[in-house]
Design a protein around this motif. Structure first.
Motif, mmCIF file in Angstrom:
data_model
loop_
_atom_site.group_PDB
_atom_site.id
_atom_site.type_symbol
_atom_site.label_atom_id
_atom_site.label_comp_id
_atom_site.label_asym_id
_atom_site.label_seq_id
_atom_site.Cartn_x
_atom_site.Cartn_y
_atom_site.Cartn_z
ATOM 1 N N MET A 1 0.908 -1.097 -0.018
ATOM 2 C CA MET A 1 0.108 -0.049 -0.043
ATOM 3 C C MET A 1 0.795 1.311 -0.078
ATOM 4 S SD MET A 1 -3.359 -0.834 2.188
ATOM 5 C CE MET A 1 -3.156 -2.556 2.964
ATOM 6 N N ALA A 2 1.945 1.158 0.675
ATOM 7 C CA ALA A 2 3.022 2.522 0.751
ATOM 8 C C ALA A 2 3.356 2.717 -0.756
ATOM 9 C CB ALA A 2 3.899 2.028 1.768
ATOM 10 N N ALA A 3 3.743 1.664 -1.277
ATOM 11 C CA ALA A 3 4.122 1.727 -2.864
ATOM 12 C C ALA A 3 2.890 2.492 -3.838
ATOM 13 C CB ALA A 3 4.613 0.508 -3.543
ATOM 14 N N PHE A 4 1.890 2.154 -3.352
ATOM 15 C CA PHE A 4 0.743 2.744 -4.358
ATOM 16 C C PHE A 4 0.549 4.147 -3.960
ATOM 17 C CE2 PHE A 4 -3.700 4.003 -4.185
ATOM 18 C CZ PHE A 4 -3.854 3.866 -5.523
ATOM 19 N N LEU A 5 0.745 4.462 -2.601
ATOM 20 C CA LEU A 5 0.415 5.688 -2.190
ATOM 21 C C LEU A 5 1.741 6.818 -2.493
ATOM 22 C CD1 LEU A 5 -0.967 5.357 1.308
ATOM 23 C CD2 LEU A 5 -1.982 6.044 -0.565
ATOM 24 N N GLU A 6 2.922 6.032 -2.691
ATOM 25 C CA GLU A 6 4.198 6.716 -3.157
ATOM 26 C C GLU A 6 4.172 7.032 -4.463
ATOM 27 O OE1 GLU A 6 7.286 4.796 -1.192
ATOM 28 O OE2 GLU A 6 7.108 6.043 0.667
ATOM 29 N N ASP A 7 3.453 6.026 -5.336
ATOM 30 C CA ASP A 7 3.319 6.297 -6.757
ATOM 31 C C ASP A 7 3.133 7.705 -7.295
ATOM 32 O OD1 ASP A 7 4.071 4.805 -9.407
ATOM 33 O OD2 ASP A 7 1.714 4.932 -9.475
ATOM 34 N N ALA A 8 4.137 7.962 -8.229
ATOM 35 C CA ALA A 8 3.681 9.489 -8.711
ATOM 36 C C ALA A 8 2.341 9.333 -9.367
ATOM 37 C CB ALA A 8 4.623 9.925 -9.888
ATOM 38 N N ALA A 9 1.826 8.593 -9.862
ATOM 39 C CA ALA A 9 0.329 8.675 -10.507
ATOM 40 C C ALA A 9 -0.873 8.686 -9.770
ATOM 41 C CB ALA A 9 0.054 7.083 -11.503
ATOM 42 N N THR A 10 -0.503 8.373 -8.217
ATOM 43 C CA THR A 10 -1.414 8.469 -7.300
ATOM 44 C C THR A 10 -1.586 9.814 -6.631
ATOM 45 O OG1 THR A 10 -0.875 6.163 -6.465
ATOM 46 C CG2 THR A 10 -2.215 7.394 -5.122
ATOM 47 N N GLN A 11 -2.896 10.266 -6.910
ATOM 48 C CA GLN A 11 -3.231 11.414 -6.557
ATOM 49 C C GLN A 11 -4.237 11.572 -5.244
ATOM 50 O OE1 GLN A 11 -1.740 14.290 -7.731
ATOM 51 N NE2 GLN A 11 -0.402 12.893 -8.732
ATOM 52 N N LEU A 12 -4.274 12.566 -4.427
ATOM 53 C CA LEU A 12 -5.064 12.850 -3.290
ATOM 54 C C LEU A 12 -6.502 13.454 -3.974
ATOM 55 C CD1 LEU A 12 -3.279 14.262 -0.114
ATOM 56 C CD2 LEU A 12 -4.546 11.966 -0.603
ATOM 57 N N ILE A 13 -7.665 12.868 -3.763
ATOM 58 C CA ILE A 13 -8.964 13.420 -4.392
ATOM 59 C C ILE A 13 -9.822 14.123 -3.117
ATOM 60 C CG2 ILE A 13 -8.648 11.885 -6.252
ATOM 61 C CD1 ILE A 13 -11.344 10.359 -4.773
ATOM 62 N N ASP A 14 -10.596 14.971 -3.794
ATOM 63 C CA ASP A 14 -11.278 15.362 -2.732
ATOM 64 C C ASP A 14 -12.407 14.494 -2.033
ATOM 65 O OD1 ASP A 14 -12.481 18.067 -1.311
ATOM 66 O OD2 ASP A 14 -14.206 17.916 -2.877
ATOM 67 N N ASN A 15 -12.268 14.716 -0.629
ATOM 68 C CA ASN A 15 -13.340 13.928 0.106
ATOM 69 C C ASN A 15 -14.286 14.881 0.866
ATOM 70 O OD1 ASN A 15 -14.740 12.140 1.831
ATOM 71 N ND2 ASN A 15 -13.028 11.372 2.991
ATOM 72 N N PRO A 16 -15.444 14.695 0.171
ATOM 73 C CA PRO A 16 -16.602 15.861 0.842
ATOM 74 C C PRO A 16 -16.959 15.658 2.284
ATOM 75 C CG PRO A 16 -17.688 14.231 -0.644
ATOM 76 C CD PRO A 16 -16.195 14.003 -0.802
ATOM 77 N N ARG A 68 -6.440 7.997 -5.321
ATOM 78 C CA ARG A 68 -6.584 7.346 -6.541
ATOM 79 C C ARG A 68 -5.691 7.361 -7.491
ATOM 80 N NH1 ARG A 68 -12.394 8.825 -7.562
ATOM 81 N NH2 ARG A 68 -12.671 6.962 -6.008
ATOM 82 N N SER A 69 -5.489 6.139 -8.109
ATOM 83 C CA SER A 69 -4.811 6.090 -9.530
ATOM 84 C C SER A 69 -5.416 4.947 -10.337
ATOM 85 C CB SER A 69 -3.346 5.618 -9.042
ATOM 86 O OG SER A 69 -2.524 5.255 -10.108
ATOM 87 N N GLY A 70 -5.902 5.505 -11.650
ATOM 88 C CA GLY A 70 -6.709 4.867 -12.209
ATOM 89 C C GLY A 70 -7.913 4.083 -11.586
ATOM 90 N N PRO A 71 -8.007 2.581 -11.745
ATOM 91 C CA PRO A 71 -9.201 1.945 -11.236
ATOM 92 C C PRO A 71 -9.003 1.695 -9.759
ATOM 93 C CG PRO A 71 -8.034 0.242 -12.488
ATOM 94 C CD PRO A 71 -7.170 1.791 -12.714
ATOM 95 N N PHE A 101 3.339 -4.625 -6.600
ATOM 96 C CA PHE A 101 4.471 -3.664 -6.542
ATOM 97 C C PHE A 101 5.563 -4.860 -6.113
ATOM 98 C CE2 PHE A 101 1.239 -0.421 -6.049
ATOM 99 C CZ PHE A 101 1.864 0.414 -6.864
ATOM 100 N N THR A 102 6.518 -4.852 -6.828
ATOM 101 C CA THR A 102 7.535 -5.633 -6.414
ATOM 102 C C THR A 102 8.652 -4.981 -5.742
ATOM 103 O OG1 THR A 102 7.250 -6.991 -8.646
ATOM 104 C CG2 THR A 102 9.297 -7.238 -7.406
ATOM 105 N N PRO A 103 8.960 -5.256 -4.374
ATOM 106 C CA PRO A 103 10.100 -4.438 -3.815
ATOM 107 C C PRO A 103 11.269 -4.697 -4.362
ATOM 108 C CG PRO A 103 9.390 -6.616 -2.621
ATOM 109 C CD PRO A 103 8.501 -6.586 -3.936
ATOM 110 N N PRO A 104 12.054 -3.716 -4.493
ATOM 111 C CA PRO A 104 13.671 -3.751 -4.990
ATOM 112 C C PRO A 104 14.259 -4.639 -4.275
ATOM 113 C CG PRO A 104 13.415 -1.723 -3.654
ATOM 114 C CD PRO A 104 12.249 -2.321 -3.536
ATOM 115 N N ARG A 105 15.114 -5.340 -5.409
ATOM 116 C CA ARG A 105 15.947 -6.609 -4.779
ATOM 117 C C ARG A 105 17.293 -5.853 -4.123
ATOM 118 N NH1 ARG A 105 16.587 -11.422 -8.935
ATOM 119 N NH2 ARG A 105 14.028 -11.964 -8.984
ATOM 120 N N THR A 106 17.515 -6.196 -2.944
ATOM 121 C CA THR A 106 18.856 -5.921 -2.513
ATOM 122 C C THR A 106 20.024 -6.747 -3.031
ATOM 123 O OG1 THR A 106 18.298 -7.269 -0.543
ATOM 124 C CG2 THR A 106 17.671 -4.798 -0.516
ATOM 125 N N ARG A 107 20.938 -6.134 -3.547
ATOM 126 C CA ARG A 107 22.191 -7.027 -3.749
ATOM 127 C C ARG A 107 23.128 -6.955 -2.358
ATOM 128 N NH1 ARG A 107 24.478 -5.608 -9.587
ATOM 129 N NH2 ARG A 107 22.895 -6.890 -10.395
#
Length: 123
Positions: A1-16, A68-71, A101-107
């Motif tokens: 969920m953190a990756a979804f919220l941090e994604d550049a495409a995810t935007q806060l929308i108005d909650n009335p 929200r981001s897309g659907p 979301f795939t976590p980055p691999r640590t080398r």
């Protein structure tokens, strides 16, 4: 969920109606979770969100932010002072899989051979 919220495409929308009490939010999300599952929507974090809301005093004031981001939509419940996250539920439109979301691999560097033979000096 953190990756979804941090994604550049995810935007806060108005909650009335961003303000709620813990008891009301718990009741609303129990019903919403039932409805979303009945429609075939995937939900992540619902059980944890409901548990967190149940652990709060019924009259605890909360703020709900919606991203929200897309659907896909995430509802994020915060304390009234916005100082802590109470819980998050992420869901998609019916028939749409949640984002993966795939976590980055640590080398990892290979250990030096001296580290592998811990008892070499005892022989």
């Amino acid at each position: 969920m953190a990756a979804f919220l941090e994604d550049a495409a995810t935007q806060l929308i108005d909650n009335p109606f961003p303000s709620a009490r813990a008891a009301a939010a718990r009741s609303i999300w129990a019903g919403r979770g039932f409805d979303l599952r009945a429609m075939g929507a995937e939900i992540a974090g619902l059980a944890d969100l409901l548990g967190a809301l149940a652990a709060l005093p019924a009259s605890e004031p909360l703020i709900e932010e919606v991203a929200r981001s897309g659907p896909h939509t995430a509802s994020v419940f915060l304390s009234a002072d916005r100082g802590r996250v109470v819980g998050v539920a992420l869901y998609g439109k019916p028939g749409t899989a949640l984002p993966r979301f795939t976590p980055p691999r640590t080398r990892r560097r290979p250990a030096a051979s001296a580290q592998l033979d811990l008892f070499a000096d005892l022989r």
